[in-house]
Motif scaffolding. Structure first.
Motif, mmCIF file in Angstrom:
data_model
loop_
_atom_site.group_PDB
_atom_site.id
_atom_site.type_symbol
_atom_site.label_atom_id
_atom_site.label_comp_id
_atom_site.label_asym_id
_atom_site.label_seq_id
_atom_site.Cartn_x
_atom_site.Cartn_y
_atom_site.Cartn_z
ATOM 1 N N ILE A 172 0.619 -0.860 0.239
ATOM 2 C CA ILE A 172 -0.091 0.118 0.261
ATOM 3 C C ILE A 172 0.360 1.465 0.223
ATOM 4 C CG2 ILE A 172 -1.517 0.875 1.454
ATOM 5 C CD1 ILE A 172 -2.959 -0.947 1.983
ATOM 6 N N SER A 173 2.314 1.312 0.778
ATOM 7 C CA SER A 173 2.870 1.977 0.824
ATOM 8 C C SER A 173 3.424 2.618 -0.380
ATOM 9 C CB SER A 173 3.876 1.918 1.904
ATOM 10 O OG SER A 173 5.111 2.796 2.128
ATOM 11 N N ASP A 174 3.714 1.508 -1.075
ATOM 12 C CA ASP A 174 4.597 1.397 -2.603
ATOM 13 C C ASP A 174 3.820 2.589 -3.672
ATOM 14 O OD1 ASP A 174 6.900 0.642 -2.056
ATOM 15 O OD2 ASP A 174 6.770 -1.161 -2.313
ATOM 16 N N ILE A 175 2.435 1.186 -3.819
ATOM 17 C CA ILE A 175 1.088 1.955 -4.546
ATOM 18 C C ILE A 175 1.046 3.950 -4.137
ATOM 19 C CG2 ILE A 175 -1.401 1.455 -5.078
ATOM 20 C CD1 ILE A 175 -1.024 -1.075 -4.841
ATOM 21 N N LEU A 178 3.321 5.950 -5.117
ATOM 22 C CA LEU A 178 3.694 6.183 -7.042
ATOM 23 C C LEU A 178 2.214 6.980 -7.547
ATOM 24 C CD1 LEU A 178 4.142 2.331 -8.391
ATOM 25 C CD2 LEU A 178 6.061 4.117 -8.289
ATOM 26 N N LEU A 179 1.339 6.697 -7.360
ATOM 27 C CA LEU A 179 0.024 7.474 -7.331
ATOM 28 C C LEU A 179 0.483 9.304 -6.880
ATOM 29 C CD1 LEU A 179 -3.210 8.004 -7.743
ATOM 30 C CD2 LEU A 179 -3.362 7.202 -5.626
ATOM 31 N N GLY A 180 1.110 9.627 -5.804
ATOM 32 C CA GLY A 180 1.447 10.748 -5.649
ATOM 33 C C GLY A 180 2.148 10.923 -6.460
ATOM 34 N N CYS A 181 3.034 9.976 -6.993
ATOM 35 C CA CYS A 181 4.375 10.674 -7.684
ATOM 36 C C CYS A 181 3.361 11.493 -8.973
ATOM 37 C CB CYS A 181 5.279 9.825 -8.205
ATOM 38 S SG CYS A 181 6.578 9.927 -9.116
ATOM 39 N N GLU A 188 3.705 13.240 2.375
ATOM 40 C CA GLU A 188 2.526 13.157 3.723
ATOM 41 C C GLU A 188 1.546 13.638 3.314
ATOM 42 O OE1 GLU A 188 5.293 14.993 2.781
ATOM 43 O OE2 GLU A 188 6.619 13.973 3.894
ATOM 44 N N VAL A 189 0.849 14.774 1.663
ATOM 45 C CA VAL A 189 -0.415 14.494 1.652
ATOM 46 C C VAL A 189 -1.441 13.454 1.095
ATOM 47 C CG1 VAL A 189 -2.352 16.068 0.322
ATOM 48 C CG2 VAL A 189 0.192 16.756 1.211
ATOM 49 N N THR A 190 -0.851 12.888 0.422
ATOM 50 C CA THR A 190 -1.160 11.647 -0.028
ATOM 51 C C THR A 190 -1.755 10.800 1.353
ATOM 52 O OG1 THR A 190 0.396 11.190 -1.795
ATOM 53 C CG2 THR A 190 -0.948 9.137 -1.602
ATOM 54 N N ALA A 191 -0.814 10.615 2.110
ATOM 55 C CA ALA A 191 -1.103 9.820 2.903
ATOM 56 C C ALA A 191 -1.545 9.717 4.310
ATOM 57 C CB ALA A 191 1.178 9.587 4.336
ATOM 58 N N ILE A 192 -2.285 11.293 4.338
ATOM 59 C CA ILE A 192 -3.236 11.874 5.371
ATOM 60 C C ILE A 192 -4.153 11.569 4.474
ATOM 61 C CG2 ILE A 192 -1.978 12.736 7.102
ATOM 62 C CD1 ILE A 192 -2.848 15.803 5.630
ATOM 63 N N THR A 193 -4.647 11.812 3.136
ATOM 64 C CA THR A 193 -5.861 11.529 2.278
ATOM 65 C C THR A 193 -6.383 9.982 1.561
ATOM 66 O OG1 THR A 193 -4.897 12.008 0.692
ATOM 67 C CG2 THR A 193 -5.833 14.454 1.501
#
Length: 207
Positions: A172-175, A178-181, A188-193
């Motif tokens: 999940i962390s890698d996906i 990749l989505l945030g990239c 950080e924004v990807t993690a909290i959203t």
């Protein structure tokens, strides 16, 4: 049996004047004797020099025969019984564990885990159930590798489950990265959203 249970020996037993007793040394071999009794005989014969044998004993006045019984140690037998009992219990638990582990793979390959035997009228899976089954089949087979709680008092299941959680978390962390990239969003924004929503919403609906 001579050579297996004891060392056969022969010789001359001599008594000095006024000597009342003597010893005959026989070597008994350490062989497994769980619930058996072995025996051998000590034969004293051909007395000489005014020596006489008790004719009331086994063998008469020509020779005396002593029968020696070799029995298993009761404490050793109890230890063997305890070990055998523990092994039987472990084997029974192992057979149950094998059956439960095999059932995990059977249920993973069936849509909705198969029909319960307790249901009087089992319902047929819908097209949505088949679609969800095909999508989740690799995950079902992966998590079916986790051994049931019948092994090692449940510790094998516990540690394997932690390993699977770590694998899913890393994936999940890698996906998410990749989505945030792709969307040019910081981690950080990807993690909290996205990650927070993806993990919290299912729990919300489930509760």
């Amino acid at each position: 049996i001579a050579g297996r249970d004891f060392v056969a020996c022969s010789g001359i037993l001599e008594f000095e004047d006024h000597q009342m007793e003597s010893k005959i040394i026989v070597t008994i071999k350490a062989v497994p004797r769980y619930d058996t009794k072995d025996r051998f005989r000590v034969i004293v014969s051909d007395p000489e020099g005014g020596v006489s044998l008790d004719e009331k004993r086994d063998g008469g006045k020509e020779r005396n025969i002593l029968t020696v019984m070799i029995e298993a140690d009761p404490e050793s037998k109890q230890r063997v019984d305890r070990v055998a009992s523990l092994l039987r219990q472990k084997w029974d638990k192992s057979k149950i564990g094998h059956a439960n582990w095999g059932a995990q793979f059977k249920e993973a390959l069936q849509v909705n885990g198969g029909n319960d035997d307790d249901d009087d009228e089992p319902s047929l899976p819908s097209n949505q159930d088949y679609f969800a089954h095909v999508v989740s089949l690799p995950w079902k087979l992966l998590f079916a590798l986790v051994p049931p709680t019948d092994y090692c008092g449940g510790w094998a299941c516990f540690y394997c489950a932690l390993l699977m959680i770590g694998v899913v978390t890393a994936l999940i962390s890698d996906i998410a990265s990749l989505l945030g990239c792709v969307l040019c969003i910081p981690d950080e924004v990807t993690a909290i959203t996205f990650v927070a929503l993806g993990t919290s919403l299912p729990d919300t609906f489930a509760s």
